[in-house]
Design an enzyme around this catalytic site. Sequence first.
Site, mmCIF file in Angstrom:
data_model
loop_
_atom_site.group_PDB
_atom_site.id
_atom_site.type_symbol
_atom_site.label_atom_id
_atom_site.label_comp_id
_atom_site.label_asym_id
_atom_site.label_seq_id
_atom_site.Cartn_x
_atom_site.Cartn_y
_atom_site.Cartn_z
ATOM 1 C CG HIS A 1 -34.419 -1.738 23.695
ATOM 2 N ND1 HIS A 1 -33.806 -0.994 22.604
ATOM 3 C CD2 HIS A 1 -35.596 -1.327 23.850
ATOM 4 C CE1 HIS A 1 -34.788 -0.068 22.323
ATOM 5 N NE2 HIS A 1 -35.875 -0.026 22.950
ATOM 6 C CG ASP B 1 -30.135 -2.611 21.597
ATOM 7 O OD1 ASP B 1 -31.268 -1.937 21.920
ATOM 8 O OD2 ASP B 1 -30.137 -3.853 21.956
ATOM 9 C CE1 TYR C 1 -40.073 5.595 17.007
ATOM 10 C CE2 TYR C 1 -39.556 3.028 16.778
ATOM 11 C CZ TYR C 1 -39.394 4.236 17.234
ATOM 12 O OH TYR C 1 -37.816 4.739 17.667
ATOM 13 C CE LYS D 1 -28.410 -4.064 25.202
ATOM 14 N NZ LYS D 1 -28.961 -5.009 24.180
ATOM 15 C CE1 TYR E 1 -45.218 0.524 23.657
ATOM 16 C CE2 TYR E 1 -42.689 0.965 23.924
ATOM 17 C CZ TYR E 1 -43.749 0.300 23.244
ATOM 18 O OH TYR E 1 -43.540 -0.842 22.521
ATOM 19 C CG HIS E 2 -40.016 3.056 26.302
ATOM 20 N ND1 HIS E 2 -40.746 4.381 26.465
ATOM 21 C CD2 HIS E 2 -39.559 2.911 25.114
ATOM 22 C CE1 HIS E 2 -40.624 4.821 24.945
ATOM 23 N NE2 HIS E 2 -39.904 3.972 24.250
#
Lengths: 342, 663
Positions: free
Chosen positions: B544, B542, B19, B538, B173-174
């Site tokens: 996350h 981003d 990646y 945040k 995955y996440h």
Amino acid sequence: MPTEPASTAALEAARKLAGRVCAGERSAISQALNAVDDNRASSREARLALLDAVSPQARGVRIGVTGAPGAGKSTLLDALVSGLRDRGRSVGVLAVDPSSQRTGGALLGDRMRLSASARDAGVFLRSLAARDQLGGLSEVTGPSLDIMAAALDYVFVETVGVGQSEAQVIDVVDTLVFVAQPAAGDLIQFMKAGILEWPDLFFVNKSDLGDVATRAAAELRAGLDLGHRRDPDRVPPVLSGSARDGLGIDELIEALDEHTGYLKTSGIGEARRRQGRIARIEHALEVRYGRFGLATLGSETEVRAAIAAEPGASVDRVVDVLSSRIEAALCEHDEEKGRRGA
Amino acid sequence: MSSIDSRPERDRPWMFRTYSGHSSAKASNALYRSNLAKGQTGLSVAFDLPTQTGYDSDHPLSRGEVGKVGVPICHIDDMQVLFDEIPLEKMNTSMTINATAAWLLSLYIATAERQGTDQGALRGTTQNDIIKEYLSRGTFVFPPEASMRLTSEIVSYTVDHVPNWNPMNVCSYHLQEAGATPVQEIAFSMANAISILDVVRAMPEVDDETLSRVFGRISFFLNAGIRFVEEMCKCRAMNLLWEEIGRERYGITNEKMLRLRYGVQVNSLGLTEAQPENNIIRIALEALGVTLSKKARTRSLQLPAWNEALGLPRPWDQQLSLRTQQILAYETDLLEYGDLFDGSHVVEAKTNALLDEARGELQTILDMGGAVTAVENAYMKQKLVESQTDRLRAIEAGELTVVGVNEYVEAVDSPLVEEGAGAILKVDESAEREQIQSLEAFRNRRNTADAEAALKNLEDVIKNGGNIMAPSIAAAKAGVTTGEWSQVLRDVFGEYRAPTGVVAAPVAEASEDVSQVRKRVDELSTTLGRRLKILVGKPGLDGHSNGAEQIAVKARDVGMEVVYDGIRLTPQEIVQSAQDEGVHVIGLSILSGSHGVLVTDVVEQLKNEGMGTIPVVVGGIIPDDDADKLVAAGVRRVYTPKDFDLTRIMDEIVDVVAESNAD
């Protein structure tokens, strides 16, 4: 309750802050909200001076928004805020979230996910933890609304879910809006719980669900015709729409304005504010001293007369004055008991 | 000893990817070509956050984010440079792109055509999984209904026009990165796939035969954690459940279409900042979990770099990850055997246990109305926050061993990260400026009338319910930019803010440490006159949010009042919120590497608004040098992945607030 005399400078600063709040200054609103939340004995006089100066100026329309979790209260508020901003009005939102009984901590504001378009200089958001009031409103809800209503055209208070809070929220708002979702059985539950007698306006959300929503609105109208109502002269309108898609929002704003006009011309608004003031004072005293303490002021009529004797003072000031009287009476009572015991 | 000739026949290895992408199309192109020369067999494109969320590099929200976590792609010329001298007819390209997937795929198709390759010959994957963006990764833009429409239109377009393309890569995955247990990973991702397949099935142009092909083209993207036996069983369970769903829910009978196809990136969540060389071993073991069993072997594998918890990996770090794959595939005898675990009672029992539990959880979600409902009512998000909270509590309490973190912490200093080792990649700070200049030049040389006509056509088609792909490919060719394309969609569909899922997180049983901090919070609140109030913010693009959510929950658990408004806020919005809410302290979380610009902005604006006394603390993947700069700019504390003890962080926040209010 120990009293510490405030310095003249502190009182002068409080009055100055009140002036800035009434002028709509953003940093002043925030500072004043912090001040009414400050429970240090040393801050008490300044807080009361602030509220005495602000309360009579608090002319903004206060609207409570209530409804079951998931009914779409936040989405509706988002749409209402945008709609009112489009009309050039300034808006405040006070969101009340529950506190953990165990830790005192609280996660605030997740429900107030205002979209970007609703976050501009004419919108003021404050979230408040319910603190020790189980399922109800924190004691600073009323004073916080006073501050915001002195600075902004519209002030909304959003409460958590449905329950004891409705009966309390009507003491601090002019108009109560109930957001209903067209889910089977919900309305019957609300009617049983007696919640439907308080709201002045109903908004059946999620009209995109079609028949279910139409049916829910019809059931609600039928139920309101039959049931108890806070205002016997007026059947509350039942509107429907979809907060998510912005449908029915213009109509809702019109209905809110219509109700504000009605409150003014009928004199009911004035009466409600008077009643609300009395209820807030009595509630605060009862929480502090219990029924027994409240009774030391005399009969219900005597209590109301005592409250009416301070017409210009803020709720907190009256609570403060009457608290001293109750404490003196309780003190005397204890001494009496002591003498008898001896 | 056997001779070369008599070596047993081997299976073809999975595809090796890394990646990657950063700074600019040109720099990323050079990186791709060098990776391919080293034996990498497929590409995996990382786009920067503005590209992922549909902003041009010169948009105010892009500030500080351009070229940080991936490559910026604003228009067709950027895309052409990215694949310069890489023949797309031979390449298999995976693109981690979701909200703007239709656009980046359109640019890819248009670029291929410029190279003389027909779209029908293209191979690759668009991630195109919006549900997990709402739950974990945070690069969503549009509301769920519009997003599901976009995804399904890409699916229905590619199944006929780009038949070898995987239009949607359902990502569990996440979810694991956000804390999902294996059961949640299986159930949530299956619910997610079903939500799209149901929409596609209902499209008038989709018949049974098409549905079968669509089912066969849906691929998955899994995570593999350090518990590699359980992870292997998870993969086997997913195989079985997918086939079951295909047969029973969609009536698929073609065996080939029923096979679960998935790629894997192994776990980043468990990589540690402390003793970072240990991550090399963790990564290799995690790779075993998804390659050991032939029946559950991944089709393609991406391994993270050992130093990801420190900052951006260098080419050498990525090479080490590639070499790990090559050793596993070419040196070991792994690929010489059939399935090693068929007939193992232990593996079968574990697989069945996961399968049973996952079926139950899947049914729960389907009963409440499916994955979209479970996003909107925050059911899945709350479950993930709960699991993550459990995991972190177990690490803090020492119930879950993390070598070098909560056990075996005594160690000699690592030469890999010693002074002067330069253990991470420094992004060229001029990248953003150069990208903006090149974007301006592009806008000047394109035919504006063509671009405007293409945008108008795009808007008309969307409003009339037509498929997004054809007008998007036309717009790509006409010189439309990423920001312009996205703005048309934003205007038509609106934007979405997802539930943060933190409110319903249950209050944890207090450990002694937590009680201690709670007492300090109570005392300080009394001194302050009202309860200690913190804003968790945040800033930037981003998405996350896992770290910010855990901080918010922990702050609540130690008795603070917490304001958390979710992701993607500008510094100005954060400062305004801090003022409105009357907070005592601000905690910022940034993982995209854009902390320099964004945090400094917040601190500066606080000063300008007369709120300079409100202390700011920051958490994120922040190299030491940067941390020093932030402290110099006025930040009170900087936390990095090695600060795993959230209770201690809370204790320090109490210190910070006490210091700021001492007079």
